[in-house]
Write a protein that holds these residues in place. Structure first.
Motif, short mmCIF file in Angstrom:
data_model
loop_
_atom_site.label_atom_id
_atom_site.label_comp_id
_atom_site.label_asym_id
_atom_site.label_seq_id
_atom_site.Cartn_x
_atom_site.Cartn_y
_atom_site.Cartn_z
N LEU A 60 0.82 -1.21 0.00
CA LEU A 60 0.00 0.00 0.00
C LEU A 60 0.86 1.26 0.00
CD1 LEU A 60 -2.87 -1.10 2.39
CD2 LEU A 60 -2.95 -0.83 -0.10
N GLU A 61 1.99 1.23 0.68
CA GLU A 61 2.91 2.37 0.64
C GLU A 61 3.42 2.58 -0.78
OE1 GLU A 61 6.07 2.05 3.50
OE2 GLU A 61 4.66 1.73 5.14
N THR A 62 3.73 1.50 -1.46
CA THR A 62 4.21 1.58 -2.84
C THR A 62 3.13 2.15 -3.75
OG1 THR A 62 5.69 -0.29 -2.49
CG2 THR A 62 5.18 0.27 -4.77
N VAL A 63 1.89 1.69 -3.59
CA VAL A 63 0.78 2.21 -4.39
C VAL A 63 0.63 3.71 -4.16
CG1 VAL A 63 -1.73 2.18 -4.67
CG2 VAL A 63 -0.48 0.02 -4.48
N PHE A 64 0.66 4.12 -2.90
CA PHE A 64 0.53 5.54 -2.58
C PHE A 64 1.65 6.35 -3.22
CE2 PHE A 64 1.43 9.25 0.03
CZ PHE A 64 0.18 9.86 0.07
N ASP A 65 2.89 5.87 -3.08
CA ASP A 65 4.04 6.58 -3.66
C ASP A 65 3.92 6.70 -5.17
OD1 ASP A 65 5.13 6.88 -1.14
OD2 ASP A 65 6.56 5.22 -1.36
N MET A 66 3.53 5.61 -5.82
CA MET A 66 3.41 5.64 -7.28
C MET A 66 2.29 6.58 -7.72
SD MET A 66 4.19 1.72 -8.35
CE MET A 66 4.08 2.01 -10.10
N ALA A 67 1.18 6.57 -7.00
CA ALA A 67 0.07 7.47 -7.35
C ALA A 67 0.51 8.92 -7.19
CB ALA A 67 -1.13 7.17 -6.47
N GLU A 68 1.28 9.20 -6.16
CA GLU A 68 1.76 10.56 -5.95
C GLU A 68 2.73 10.98 -7.06
OE1 GLU A 68 3.99 13.14 -2.47
OE2 GLU A 68 2.95 11.30 -1.94
N ILE A 69 3.63 10.09 -7.43
CA ILE A 69 4.58 10.39 -8.50
C ILE A 69 3.85 10.63 -9.81
CG2 ILE A 69 6.38 9.39 -9.96
CD1 ILE A 69 7.41 7.97 -7.36
#
Length: 76
Positions: A60-69
């Motif tokens: 979920l942290e990875t999903v959040f980071d990718m969505a932000e990028i």
């Protein structure tokens, strides 16, 4: 009165850049899908809940980071 139309054109370089960006986004989404599938397989196989929860948090942290990028990318 004639309707004024706006001509939206891309240069070859812009088109190539957009294609590269799209390829990067699609690769990232495929990686997320693979990770999600792996987590579901582990869950269905009865993996340890503590370990599974930790891996889910990482996912979920990875999903959040990718969505932000991706949302901050100036694609157009």
């Amino acid at each position: 009165m004639a309707k004024k139309t706006k001509n939206n054109t891309l240069t070859v370089k812009q088109s190539n850049n957009l294609g590269n960006e799209l390829t990067n986004i699609m690769s990232g989404l495929q990686a997320l899908r693979h990770h999600a599938n792996t987590l579901m397989i582990a869950k269905n196989a009865g993996a340890d809940n503590g370990l599974l929860r930790n891996e889910m948090d990482n996912f979920l942290e990875t999903v959040f980071d990718m969505a932000e990028i991706y949302s901050n990318e100036d694609l157009f």
